[in-house]
Design an enzyme around this catalytic site. Structure first.
Site, PDB file in Angstrom:
ATOM      1  N   ARG A  30     -56.517  20.869 -29.710  1.00 49.03           N
ATOM      2  CA  ARG A  30     -56.547  21.207 -28.331  1.00 49.03           C
ATOM      3  C   ARG A  30     -57.273  20.743 -27.251  1.00 49.03           C
ATOM      4  O   ARG A  30     -58.553  20.212 -27.732  1.00 49.03           O
ATOM      5  CB  ARG A  30     -56.639  22.759 -28.061  1.00 49.03           C
TER       6      ARG A  30
ATOM      7  N   GLU B 252     -51.397  18.478 -20.297  1.00 43.83           N
ATOM      8  CA  GLU B 252     -50.322  17.558 -20.894  1.00 43.83           C
ATOM      9  C   GLU B 252     -49.177  17.889 -20.240  1.00 43.83           C
ATOM     10  O   GLU B 252     -48.568  19.059 -20.301  1.00 43.83           O
ATOM     11  CB  GLU B 252     -50.244  17.774 -22.442  1.00 43.83           C
TER      12      GLU B 252
ATOM     13  N   HIS C  16     -50.020  13.469 -28.285  1.00 43.59           N
ATOM     14  CA  HIS C  16     -49.765  14.753 -28.906  1.00 43.59           C
ATOM     15  C   HIS C  16     -48.733  14.673 -29.947  1.00 43.59           C
ATOM     16  O   HIS C  16     -47.754  15.417 -29.817  1.00 43.59           O
ATOM     17  CB  HIS C  16     -49.486  15.873 -27.756  1.00 43.59           C
TER      18      HIS C  16
END
Length: 312
Positions: A229, A258, A279
């Site tokens: 994270r 994000e 990601h």
């Protein structure tokens, strides 16, 4: 009895969603803005979400909703306390990324320790064409074998990474808040690791667990990897550490916000020792299909009265 199922952000899952085994009506939307959630879920008993926020004011407007099936492991997008008040069960995905995330971590270790990206870019710029020798040493290269990997968060993913690292000849040390045999403390991870990889959940206690002070305690030739994270690391402090040479490099697959629509201090850097990916560590084709199948399994188990992977 037929159930209405709505997938609010289907675009986030590049895999086949198999047919549900019970009577149902199914709708899916590629993307859903927060102001569209209530309208799209008005008649739904089951919501499938990945990154769409299910906050308190939204949940209180959805009296028919009985299940939120999160198409991911992290459930911080859901106000779980209010969901419980409303009688809404929340389920998530578990143990699906046992290959894809460890492989991404190992790839980042190799890319950074062996300076693969800066050398590839240098060659593309034509630097090799003008070299006086058959090779040049603009970027330091370090072996993987013999180096020390520090794992922060020694759950299933941490242990999977440890097995791969040991096979490469790395020494592995690990830290976790939950006691286990053979763990070391966090200070030892910072002090002794050549590579630190983060696999902790984002909580108030872990937010910015790596900041300026922690970076200063790391080896100057160490690298930091975060596929967990973004909020685990103070990004401004990391940008400063990379720029000043406090540490040797970083590989990140996550950012605090994000997508970074307003920019990000790490994306402002043009450094050979920083790799940022969007990601996607979790997103191998194989892993996404495992996730999709488990998602359907979770929903079918709930409808059958035997809920699984319930998040408290």
């Amino acid at each position: 009895m037929s159930h209405t199922i709505v997938f609010l952000d289907r675009e986030t899952l590049d895999a086949r969603v198999r047919e549900f085994s019970f009577p149902h009506t199914y709708r899916e939307y590629d993307v859903t803005a927060p102001e569209q959630i209530v309208e799209r879920l008005a008649d739904a008993e089951i919501a499938i979400v990945n990154k769409v926020p299910m906050r308190a004011d939204t949940l209180r407007q959805l009296p028919k909703l009985k299940l939120i099936a999160v198409a991911a492991t992290g459930t911080d997008i859901v106000d779980k306390a209010v969901a419980k008040e409303q009688g809404i069960t929340v389920v998530n995905i578990r143990n699906y990324a046992f290959n894809t995330v460890p492989e991404h971590v190992v790839a980042l270790i190799f890319a950074l320790r062996r300076a693969i990206v800066p050398y590839a870019n240098s060659t593309r710029r034509g630097d090799w064409n003008t070299s006086r020798q058959f090779c040049y040493f603009d970027y330091p290269i370090r072996d993987i074998a013999g180096s020390t990997l520090g794992i922060v968060g020694y759950g299933a993913l941490g242990k999977s990474i440890a097995k791969r690292a040991e096979a490469l000849g790395m020494k592995v040390i690990a830290y976790d808040v939950f006691p286990q045999d053979g763990l070391v403390d966090f200070e030892t991870i910072l002090r002794e690791s050549d590579v630190i990889t983060l696999h902790a959940p984002l909580t108030p206690e872990t937010r910015n667990m790596i900041g300026r002070d922690e970076l200063a305690k790391m080896k100057r030739d160490a690298i930091l990897i975060n596929t967990a994270r973004g909020g685990l690391v103070d990004e401004a402090a990391l940008a400063e550490a990379l720029t000043n040479g406090t540490i040797a490099g970083a590989g990140f697959d996550v950012l605090t916000t994000e997508p970074p629509v307003d920019g990000n201090v790490l994306l402002d850097l043009d450094l050979p020792n920083l790799i940022v990916t969007p990601h996607v560590a979790w997103a191998s084709k194989e892993a996404m299909q495992i996730l999709s199948d488990q998602l359907v399994d979770n929903i079918e188990a709930f409808v059958a009265g035997k809920p699984q992977n319930v998040v408290d």
